[in-house]
Design a protein around this motif. Structure first.
Motif, PDB file in Angstrom:
ATOM      1  N   ARG A  80      -1.132 -16.074  24.716  1.00  0.00           N
ATOM      2  CA  ARG A  80      -1.422 -15.179  25.843  1.00  0.00           C
ATOM      3  C   ARG A  80      -1.634 -15.958  27.136  1.00  0.00           C
ATOM      4  O   ARG A  80      -1.957 -15.373  28.176  1.00  0.00           O
ATOM      5  CB  ARG A  80      -2.672 -14.338  25.544  1.00  0.00           C
ATOM      6  N   GLY A  81      -1.478 -17.285  27.058  1.00  0.00           N
ATOM      7  CA  GLY A  81      -1.638 -18.122  28.242  1.00  0.00           C
ATOM      8  C   GLY A  81      -3.079 -18.434  28.582  1.00  0.00           C
ATOM      9  O   GLY A  81      -3.384 -18.766  29.729  1.00  0.00           O
ATOM     10  N   GLU A  82      -3.963 -18.384  27.595  1.00  0.00           N
ATOM     11  CA  GLU A  82      -5.377 -18.640  27.826  1.00  0.00           C
ATOM     12  C   GLU A  82      -5.810 -19.888  27.057  1.00  0.00           C
ATOM     13  O   GLU A  82      -5.266 -20.201  26.005  1.00  0.00           O
ATOM     14  CB  GLU A  82      -6.222 -17.444  27.365  1.00  0.00           C
ATOM     15  N   LEU A  83      -6.797 -20.581  27.592  1.00  0.00           N
ATOM     16  CA  LEU A  83      -7.382 -21.741  26.925  1.00  0.00           C
ATOM     17  C   LEU A  83      -8.802 -21.464  26.434  1.00  0.00           C
ATOM     18  O   LEU A  83      -9.437 -22.347  25.868  1.00  0.00           O
ATOM     19  CB  LEU A  83      -7.391 -22.958  27.862  1.00  0.00           C
ATOM     20  N   GLY A  84      -9.284 -20.267  26.645  1.00  0.00           N
ATOM     21  CA  GLY A  84     -10.612 -19.904  26.166  1.00  0.00           C
ATOM     22  C   GLY A  84     -11.699 -20.207  27.179  1.00  0.00           C
ATOM     23  O   GLY A  84     -11.436 -20.559  28.329  1.00  0.00           O
ATOM     24  N   ARG A  85     -12.937 -20.074  26.701  1.00  0.00           N
ATOM     25  CA  ARG A  85     -14.111 -20.314  27.537  1.00  0.00           C
ATOM     26  C   ARG A  85     -15.024 -21.335  26.873  1.00  0.00           C
ATOM     27  O   ARG A  85     -15.077 -21.440  25.650  1.00  0.00           O
ATOM     28  CB  ARG A  85     -14.881 -19.010  27.776  1.00  0.00           C
ATOM     29  N   GLY A 246       0.584 -42.012  32.727  1.00  0.00           N
ATOM     30  CA  GLY A 246       0.399 -40.870  31.837  1.00  0.00           C
ATOM     31  C   GLY A 246      -0.953 -40.901  31.146  1.00  0.00           C
ATOM     32  O   GLY A 246      -1.619 -39.871  31.009  1.00  0.00           O
ATOM     33  N   SER A 247      -1.380 -42.099  30.720  1.00  0.00           N
ATOM     34  CA  SER A 247      -2.689 -42.200  30.055  1.00  0.00           C
ATOM     35  C   SER A 247      -3.824 -41.948  31.044  1.00  0.00           C
ATOM     36  O   SER A 247      -4.828 -41.322  30.693  1.00  0.00           O
ATOM     37  CB  SER A 247      -2.852 -43.578  29.409  1.00  0.00           C
ATOM     38  N   TYR A 248      -3.673 -42.387  32.293  1.00  0.00           N
ATOM     39  CA  TYR A 248      -4.712 -42.133  33.297  1.00  0.00           C
ATOM     40  C   TYR A 248      -4.800 -40.643  33.627  1.00  0.00           C
ATOM     41  O   TYR A 248      -5.893 -40.122  33.865  1.00  0.00           O
ATOM     42  CB  TYR A 248      -4.428 -42.917  34.581  1.00  0.00           C
ATOM     43  N   LEU A 249      -3.650 -39.961  33.652  1.00  0.00           N
ATOM     44  CA  LEU A 249      -3.660 -38.528  33.930  1.00  0.00           C
ATOM     45  C   LEU A 249      -4.310 -37.738  32.799  1.00  0.00           C
ATOM     46  O   LEU A 249      -4.808 -36.634  33.003  1.00  0.00           O
ATOM     47  CB  LEU A 249      -2.231 -38.010  34.148  1.00  0.00           C
ATOM     48  N   ASN A 250      -4.298 -38.298  31.596  1.00  0.00           N
ATOM     49  CA  ASN A 250      -4.999 -37.674  30.484  1.00  0.00           C
ATOM     50  C   ASN A 250      -6.505 -37.817  30.630  1.00  0.00           C
ATOM     51  O   ASN A 250      -7.265 -37.194  29.887  1.00  0.00           O
ATOM     52  CB  ASN A 250      -4.558 -38.292  29.160  1.00  0.00           C
ATOM     53  N   GLY A 251      -6.906 -38.629  31.562  1.00  0.00           N
ATOM     54  CA  GLY A 251      -8.334 -38.825  31.784  1.00  0.00           C
ATOM     55  C   GLY A 251      -8.768 -40.208  31.337  1.00  0.00           C
ATOM     56  O   GLY A 251      -8.725 -40.528  30.155  1.00  0.00           O
ATOM     57  N   ALA A 252      -9.162 -41.042  32.280  1.00  0.00           N
ATOM     58  CA  ALA A 252      -9.682 -42.366  31.953  1.00  0.00           C
ATOM     59  C   ALA A 252     -11.146 -42.187  31.557  1.00  0.00           C
ATOM     60  O   ALA A 252     -12.047 -42.257  32.397  1.00  0.00           O
ATOM     61  CB  ALA A 252      -9.535 -43.297  33.160  1.00  0.00           C
ATOM     62  N   VAL A 253     -11.375 -41.921  30.277  1.00  0.00           N
ATOM     63  CA  VAL A 253     -12.677 -41.456  29.799  1.00  0.00           C
ATOM     64  C   VAL A 253     -13.800 -42.416  30.170  1.00  0.00           C
ATOM     65  O   VAL A 253     -14.808 -42.017  30.776  1.00  0.00           O
ATOM     66  CB  VAL A 253     -12.637 -41.241  28.271  1.00  0.00           C
ATOM     67  N   SER A 283      -8.464 -29.634  26.834  1.00  0.00           N
ATOM     68  CA  SER A 283      -8.204 -30.928  27.480  1.00  0.00           C
ATOM     69  C   SER A 283      -7.059 -31.660  26.800  1.00  0.00           C
ATOM     70  O   SER A 283      -6.190 -32.249  27.462  1.00  0.00           O
ATOM     71  CB  SER A 283      -9.468 -31.792  27.445  1.00  0.00           C
ATOM     72  N   ILE A 284      -7.040 -31.626  25.467  1.00  0.00           N
ATOM     73  CA  ILE A 284      -5.992 -32.333  24.724  1.00  0.00           C
ATOM     74  C   ILE A 284      -4.637 -31.666  24.933  1.00  0.00           C
ATOM     75  O   ILE A 284      -3.606 -32.339  25.090  1.00  0.00           O
ATOM     76  CB  ILE A 284      -6.355 -32.404  23.225  1.00  0.00           C
ATOM     77  N   ILE A 285      -4.600 -30.351  24.937  1.00  0.00           N
ATOM     78  CA  ILE A 285      -3.332 -29.634  25.142  1.00  0.00           C
ATOM     79  C   ILE A 285      -2.757 -29.940  26.520  1.00  0.00           C
ATOM     80  O   ILE A 285      -1.574 -30.271  26.665  1.00  0.00           O
ATOM     81  CB  ILE A 285      -3.541 -28.122  24.953  1.00  0.00           C
ATOM     82  N   VAL A 286      -3.590 -29.846  27.546  1.00  0.00           N
ATOM     83  CA  VAL A 286      -3.131 -30.142  28.907  1.00  0.00           C
ATOM     84  C   VAL A 286      -2.708 -31.609  29.011  1.00  0.00           C
ATOM     85  O   VAL A 286      -1.670 -31.936  29.618  1.00  0.00           O
ATOM     86  CB  VAL A 286      -4.233 -29.823  29.933  1.00  0.00           C
ATOM     87  N   GLY A 287      -3.482 -32.511  28.398  1.00  0.00           N
ATOM     88  CA  GLY A 287      -3.145 -33.933  28.429  1.00  0.00           C
ATOM     89  C   GLY A 287      -1.810 -34.218  27.758  1.00  0.00           C
ATOM     90  O   GLY A 287      -1.027 -35.044  28.240  1.00  0.00           O
ATOM     91  N   THR A 288      -1.536 -33.533  26.646  1.00  0.00           N
ATOM     92  CA  THR A 288      -0.264 -33.725  25.943  1.00  0.00           C
ATOM     93  C   THR A 288       0.912 -33.289  26.813  1.00  0.00           C
ATOM     94  O   THR A 288       1.925 -33.984  26.907  1.00  0.00           O
ATOM     95  CB  THR A 288      -0.261 -32.925  24.625  1.00  0.00           C
ATOM     96  N   ILE A 289       0.770 -32.128  27.437  1.00  0.00           N
ATOM     97  CA  ILE A 289       1.845 -31.625  28.307  1.00  0.00           C
ATOM     98  C   ILE A 289       2.099 -32.589  29.461  1.00  0.00           C
ATOM     99  O   ILE A 289       3.251 -32.917  29.778  1.00  0.00           O
ATOM    100  CB  ILE A 289       1.489 -30.223  28.836  1.00  0.00           C
ATOM    101  N   VAL A 290       1.029 -33.074  30.067  1.00  0.00           N
ATOM    102  CA  VAL A 290       1.167 -34.002  31.202  1.00  0.00           C
ATOM    103  C   VAL A 290       1.850 -35.285  30.753  1.00  0.00           C
ATOM    104  O   VAL A 290       2.754 -35.802  31.434  1.00  0.00           O
ATOM    105  CB  VAL A 290      -0.219 -34.299  31.809  1.00  0.00           C
ATOM    106  N   PHE A 291       1.450 -35.821  29.597  1.00  0.00           N
ATOM    107  CA  PHE A 291       2.025 -37.078  29.117  1.00  0.00           C
ATOM    108  C   PHE A 291       3.514 -36.921  28.834  1.00  0.00           C
ATOM    109  O   PHE A 291       4.317 -37.808  29.154  1.00  0.00           O
ATOM    110  CB  PHE A 291       1.290 -37.534  27.858  1.00  0.00           C
TER     111      PHE A 291
END
Length: 318
Positions: A80-85, A246-253, A283-291
């Protein structure tokens, strides 16, 4: 088929492959998250809460259902295009990521703007002075830069620049004064990696026959360096740049956590520590798409840099 049509066909197939990849990532991540010891409900209302209160919260967030039912419920929400709350703040995760991702993007861009020219220049300098003291010095520093942990670099920079010299703020999210230290922390290991890769690549290209022929013909040395050598050495360099970016865009934790930078990596880490499962999954889903998108851009860059590298959507042409 024209070149433009081939590229579009290639892009379409690569983007379609993103669907099974995301399914695999969501299944693996969801399973691992559920295997982590601890109950998010206990973190929400405390372990001393009444049994009835715990059951009510579990029912409201869906954790009372079996794991298969929870997973398919999550997939339905994604479709449905949602990531939840968030379980803790009840904020929309897509909106939270949209707010934090620009900070991570800005940090990643700054880090690569610093790392790319410095790392490539050091690698070329070492290659063109192969075997000299300068070459050995650059190689030694590069090995140290790769070996030193990122968090240690960050803490040293914070101690020296912020607490000793009092030049920059030690943490926080803001303008250029806040971004310099975390960007340097990310850039230093990237500089070391780029220097080593650039050195190896340039040395390999310099030993190839077409470079020797170009020199024997008396071509301008600058032309040989920047046209014949540089362009052919760029593919492994672009690969490293793409992987790092790509790894930095996933978030440099670690970097975002140390410097209090309000980005995607810190957001995901907070979710992990609080067992806020929707935050971690989003976060992981968005990071995967970005990578995947960054690597797709790198592949397209290969096609531009080297005519020998062709993008084939179907069978390899003969």
């Amino acid at each position: 088929m024209s070149g433009g049509a081939k590229i579009l066909n290639y892009l379409a197939k690569r983007l379609l492959l993103l669907i099974p990849l995301l399914l695999g990532i969501t299944l693996l991540t969801f399973t691992l998250i559920k295997a982590i010891p601890g109950d998010p409900v206990a973190g929400l209302i405390g372990e001393r809460a009444s049994k009835q209160a715990i059951e009510n919260i579990s029912k409201s967030i869906g954790s009372d259902r079996n794991i298969v039912s929870q997973y398919f419920g999550y997939l339905g929400m994604l479709m449905r295009g949602e990531l939840g709350r968030s379980l803790y703040t009840n904020r929309d995760i897509a909106a939270e990521i949209a707010q934090k991702f620009p900070n991570t993007l800005l940090l990643a861009l700054w880090a690569m703007v610093i790392a790319t020219p410095v790392g490539v220049l050091l690698g070329f300098t070492a290659a063109y002075n192969r075997g000299s003291k300068l070459d050995r010095a650059i190689t030694t520093v590069s090995v140290l830069g790769i070996s030193v942990p990122v968090f240690w670099i960050g803490l040293l920079l914070m101690l020296l620049v912020s607490f000793k010299l009092r030049l920059l703020p030690p943490s926080g999210t803001g303008g250029i004064r806040f971004i310099i230290l975390p960007a340097l922390t990310l850039a230093l290991p990237a500089i070391a990696t780029l220097a080593r890769v650039a050195r190896t690549s340039v040395i390999d290209i310099m030993d190839m026959p077409f470079v020797q022929v170009a020199r024997a013909k008396g071509l301008n040395p600058s032309r040989v360096k920047f046209i014949h050598v540089l362009k052919n050495a760029l593919i492994p360099i672009v690969t490293v740049i793409g992987l790092d970016f790509g790894s930095y865009l996933n978030g440099a934790v670690l970097t975002e956590t140390i410097f209090g930078w309000d980005g995607l990596g810190r957001f995901a880490m907070d979710g992990i520590l609080k067992r806020d499962y929707p935050v971690v999954m989003g976060s992981i889903i968005v990071g995967t798409i970005v990578f995947v998108l960054v690597n797709l851009l790198v592949d397209l860059t290969y096609n531009y840099l080297d005519p020998r590298v062709r993008l084939h959507a179907g069978k390899e042409s003969r």
